[in-house]
Design an enzyme around this catalytic site. Structure first.
Site, PDB file in Angstrom:
ATOM      1  N   HIS A 306     -35.921 -34.386 -39.106  1.00  0.00           N
ATOM      2  CA  HIS A 306     -37.476 -34.344 -38.748  1.00  0.00           C
ATOM      3  C   HIS A 306     -38.194 -33.665 -39.533  1.00  0.00           C
ATOM      4  CE1 HIS A 306     -40.720 -34.798 -35.587  1.00  0.00           C
ATOM      5  NE2 HIS A 306     -41.292 -33.826 -36.517  1.00  0.00           N
ATOM      6  N   HIS A 349     -40.496 -23.931 -32.578  1.00  0.00           N
ATOM      7  CA  HIS A 349     -41.003 -23.358 -33.798  1.00  0.00           C
ATOM      8  C   HIS A 349     -41.803 -21.954 -33.511  1.00  0.00           C
ATOM      9  CE1 HIS A 349     -44.406 -24.419 -37.088  1.00  0.00           C
ATOM     10  NE2 HIS A 349     -43.316 -23.649 -37.990  1.00  0.00           N
ATOM     11  N   GLU A 355     -52.044 -22.904 -34.879  1.00  0.00           N
ATOM     12  CA  GLU A 355     -51.946 -24.319 -34.797  1.00  0.00           C
ATOM     13  C   GLU A 355     -52.929 -24.677 -33.505  1.00  0.00           C
ATOM     14  OE1 GLU A 355     -47.805 -25.923 -34.273  1.00  0.00           O
ATOM     15  OE2 GLU A 355     -47.213 -24.731 -36.061  1.00  0.00           O
ATOM     16  N   TYR A 364     -48.761 -37.460 -26.282  1.00  0.00           N
ATOM     17  CA  TYR A 364     -48.149 -36.761 -27.809  1.00  0.00           C
ATOM     18  C   TYR A 364     -46.597 -36.426 -27.362  1.00  0.00           C
ATOM     19  CZ  TYR A 364     -47.213 -33.086 -30.796  1.00  0.00           C
ATOM     20  OH  TYR A 364     -46.588 -32.162 -31.930  1.00  0.00           O
ATOM     21  N   HIS A 379     -51.279 -22.893 -30.558  1.00  0.00           N
ATOM     22  CA  HIS A 379     -50.002 -21.955 -30.562  1.00  0.00           C
ATOM     23  C   HIS A 379     -50.403 -21.109 -31.632  1.00  0.00           C
ATOM     24  CE1 HIS A 379     -48.360 -25.950 -28.814  1.00  0.00           C
ATOM     25  NE2 HIS A 379     -48.325 -24.923 -28.004  1.00  0.00           N
ATOM     26  N   HIS A 385     -43.310 -22.317 -29.440  1.00  0.00           N
ATOM     27  CA  HIS A 385     -43.502 -23.332 -28.984  1.00  0.00           C
ATOM     28  C   HIS A 385     -42.409 -24.516 -29.169  1.00  0.00           C
ATOM     29  CE1 HIS A 385     -45.677 -23.077 -33.017  1.00  0.00           C
ATOM     30  NE2 HIS A 385     -45.474 -24.205 -33.061  1.00  0.00           N
TER      31      HIS A 385
HETATM   32 FE   FE2 Z   1     -45.692 -25.788 -34.850  1.00  0.00          FE
END
Ligand code: FE2
Length: 456
Positions: A306, A349, A355, A364, A379, A385
């Protein structure tokens, strides 16, 4: 444009017929356009006497001496120079439109936050009075950072005009249709489109279909640009031809009017007796622009793993530190997922950048519930998150066939600066107090064996 007549009395340049009527294609092009034949001087900028008795005026979007590939300015030929569109300035309060630094000691910004859509009320709200600042970052005084806003618009501005000296505004509609009647022409936008209104450009906003709600990224810093594609090459992502700037349009209307100016976070109003939208012709590369997000061509992983979300950057506003944006505008839209032996949703992450996300429509993939159209999440810098338990389990136990993520359009305003919640975001907006619980049911799957415990 064809679905909505132009404002009464407005005269517009003839444009290209067809789907682009009223617009000129290209990002950062050097355009020229005139609403009356011969209004634009040819071969020079400052004739001794301009045609039609117009005044010549330059709008400088960058320093005179900016490198030529970044230099932006537009020459306007107008009925009155801009100094006639201002009189004495009178300070006004704008309680809900805040600027950085805006650090409220009663508000905590450390955390993971998510909001339901900010609801409409009975109040008549314009583009200016309906702006609700959610977060601020950086410093408006030194022109670094940004603010994020939600707008709620229920009425058109009538003989009311606005400009921001502080910022360019990136507008992301989520509901309803708006018309920006600007000095340089008319831009209509609806959900799935975006618009950029440059710093210093005067406009009024009309409600074409309401109520209207959407998101705004207010960029205090260097202008948004297209990201470099690197090895991807010359095509895909956002393509220059899909951006559109309006052809010249002007009105010669005498009526008591106001111009509201945002300058260093303060708001002032000035009273004049005519419309400031009087630019008959212009040429240059500093202009408002719109873009249809449906023309964004996503590029991604086609075998395994990813990639970083930066692969979906639509626009980037540089910070002066190479590769570290003041703001990236990133789009998560419909796409095929084909990766083999891969956890396909966004990974877990922590990020030095902060963000802020908004949902335009649909679902989503990392948050199937709770992040609804019109909703937002934050975030903040270095706060962890990732997918909630439902998304984690679904992706972990899925049979990995090619599958299409459909009916999904979310975006991110990602900035190198921490974002501070406004009092509105913390106390008045519909903040979800249980967002942090969405990771509660993630299980410990380590059991000391190489296989791990993958019990459902
Ligand atoms: Fe992120």
């Amino acid at each position: 444009m064809s679905r909505h007549d132009l404002p009464e009395g407005m005269i517009r340049a003839p444009g290209i017929a067809g789907p682009h009527e009223g617009y000129m294609p290209g990002f950062g092009n050097d355009f020229e356009t005139e609403a009356l034949p011969g209004a634009l001087p040819q071969g020079m900028n400052s004739p001794q006497k301009c045609a039609y008795g117009l005044y010549g005026e330059q709008l400088s979007g960058t320093a005179f001496t900016a490198p030529s590939h970044q230099n932006e300015r537009t020459w306007c030929y107008r009925i009155r120079p801009s100094v006639k569109h201002s009189a004495r300035y009178e300070r006004i309060e704008m309680r809900y439109w805040q600027s950085a630094p805006n650090v409220d000691p009663t508000v905590t910004s450390l955390g993971q936050y998510r909001w339901d859509p900010v609801p409409h009320t009975e109040e008549a709200l314009t583009w200016v009075s309906g702006m609700r600042t959610m977060t601020t970052a950086g410093d408006v005084y030194t022109q670094v950072g940004m603010a994020s806003h939600v707008y709620l618009v229920t009425r058109s501005m009538q003989d009311e005009y606005f400009y921001s000296a502080d910022s360019e505004l990136l507008v992301v509609p989520q509901e309803g249709k708006l018309r920006f009647c600007t000095e340089l022409g008319v831009i209509d936008i609806a959900p799935q489109e975006i618009a950029i209104l440059p710093r210093g450009l005067v406009y009024r906003v009309e409600l074409l279909e309401g109520p209207a709600r959407g998101f705004v990224c207010e960029n205090y810093g260097q202008k948004f640009d297209l990201p470099g594609r690197g090895p991807i090459g010359a095509n895909c992502m956002a393509n220059r031809r899909d951006f559109k700037s309006p052809v010249a349009a002007f009105e010669d209307r005498d009526a008591p009017s106001t111009v509201t100016i945002k300058w260093q976070g303060q708001f002032h109003v000035t009273y004049i007796d005519h419309s400031p939208l009087d630019v008959v012709a212009w040429h240059g590369n500093y202009a408002p622009v719109k873009y249809d997000l449906r023309t964004y061509c996503p590029v991604g992983s086609i075998l395994f793993d990813h990639p970083d979300p930066s692969i979906f950057t639509v626009l980037t506003a540089p910070s002066g530190v190479e590769g570290t944006a003041n703001i990236d505008f990133v789009l998560f839209r419909e796409r095929w997922m084909v990766m083999e032996d891969t956890f396909r949703p966004p990974w877990y992450h922590k990020n030095v950048m902060s963000e802020l996300m908004g949902n335009i429509y649909g679902e989503y993939d990392a948050k199937p519930n709770g992040f609804t159209p019109g909703g937002m999440s934050l975030h903040n810098m270095m706060l962890p998150h990732g997918p909630d338990n439902e998304a984690f389990e679904k992706a972990t136990f899925a049979e990995l066939e090619p599958s299409k993520l459909d009916n999904t359009m979310s975006f991110m305003f990602e900035t190198r600066f921490p974002q501070h919640l406004t009092a509105f975001a913390a106390k008045e907006a519909p903040l979800q107090d249980d967002y942090i619980d969405c990771w509660d049911s993630l299980k410990k799957r380590f059991d000391g064996t190489p296989e791990g415990n993958w019990d459902k």
